[in-house]
Design an enzyme around this catalytic site. Structure first.
Site, PDB file in Angstrom:
ATOM      1  N   CYS A  10       0.874  -1.180   0.000  1.00  0.00           N
ATOM      2  CA  CYS A  10       0.000   0.000   0.000  1.00  0.00           C
ATOM      3  C   CYS A  10       0.909   1.228   0.000  1.00  0.00           C
ATOM      4  CB  CYS A  10      -0.983  -0.010   1.160  1.00  0.00           C
ATOM      5  SG  CYS A  10      -0.243   0.105   2.782  1.00  0.00           S
ATOM      6  N   CYS A  82      -4.747  -0.898  -1.056  1.00  0.00           N
ATOM      7  CA  CYS A  82      -5.257   0.470  -0.988  1.00  0.00           C
ATOM      8  C   CYS A  82      -6.702   0.511  -1.489  1.00  0.00           C
ATOM      9  CB  CYS A  82      -4.380   1.398  -1.807  1.00  0.00           C
ATOM     10  SG  CYS A  82      -4.043   0.759  -3.443  1.00  0.00           S
ATOM     11  N   CYS A  90      -3.076   4.019  -5.675  1.00  0.00           N
ATOM     12  CA  CYS A  90      -2.577   2.682  -5.398  1.00  0.00           C
ATOM     13  C   CYS A  90      -1.233   2.512  -6.104  1.00  0.00           C
ATOM     14  CB  CYS A  90      -3.585   1.668  -5.908  1.00  0.00           C
ATOM     15  SG  CYS A  90      -3.464   0.082  -5.119  1.00  0.00           S
TER      16      CYS A  90
END
Length: 163
Positions: A10, A82, A90
């Site tokens: 992430c 994400c 992302c």
């Protein structure tokens, strides 16, 4: 067959990817190995993530917010966590790995009362755990070697599941 390496990725690497790393490693019994990283790491593991993992009985030893630039090995599978629906960018892992997306809202951005913030962490954890438990039902090492497209399809399907 080597143990498949899974990277949970992430942006900040302080909550969701950390929760996923510790949960998978705690449940996988050596069949899979997880690590986590961020494209712009926060530099700390969120204390609520640590507390939640400890309550659930998972080891938090060695957990750290780290950059994807510092990975010691190339992962076999990269799962981004994400929540692009929330306007979050992302990161795109460009290395040679099978990729899937398991979007989860970032509990670090939760606002409200203590109970509401804690509930956001709990929700993120429950979603990730549910998906990890589904992942552990798959013959990951076998499919990774023999049928990666089938594994990718299953990972994407799991990424849309909720408890």
């Amino acid at each position: 067959m080597k143990t498949p390496e899974i990277l949970f990725l992430c942006t900040g690497n302080s909550c969701r990817s950390i929760l996923a790393e510790a949960t998978l490693n705690g449940l996988a019994q050596g069949r899979l190995h997880a690590s986590s990283a961020g494209s712009h790491p926060a530099g700390y593991v969120h204390p609520r993530s640590v507390a939640l993992l400890q309550r659930e009985g998972f080891s938090t030893e060695g957990l750290a917010s780290k950059s994807w630039d510092d990975l010691p090995t190339t992962p076999d599978i990269v799962i981004t966590v994400c929540a692009s629906a929330a306007g979050e960018t992302c990161p795109a892992y460009l290395g040679p790995a099978l990729r899937a997306h398991w979007g989860v809202d970032d509990p670090a951005k939760a606002t409200g009362s203590e109970a509401e913030i804690e509930a956001a962490f709990e929700k993120a954890y429950r979603i990730l755990r549910h998906r990890i438990e589904a992942l552990l039902q798959l013959p990951v090492a076998e499919w990774l070697a023999e049928d990666p497209s089938r594994l990718r399809t299953e990972l994407e399907r799991i990424g849309h599941s909720e408890p």
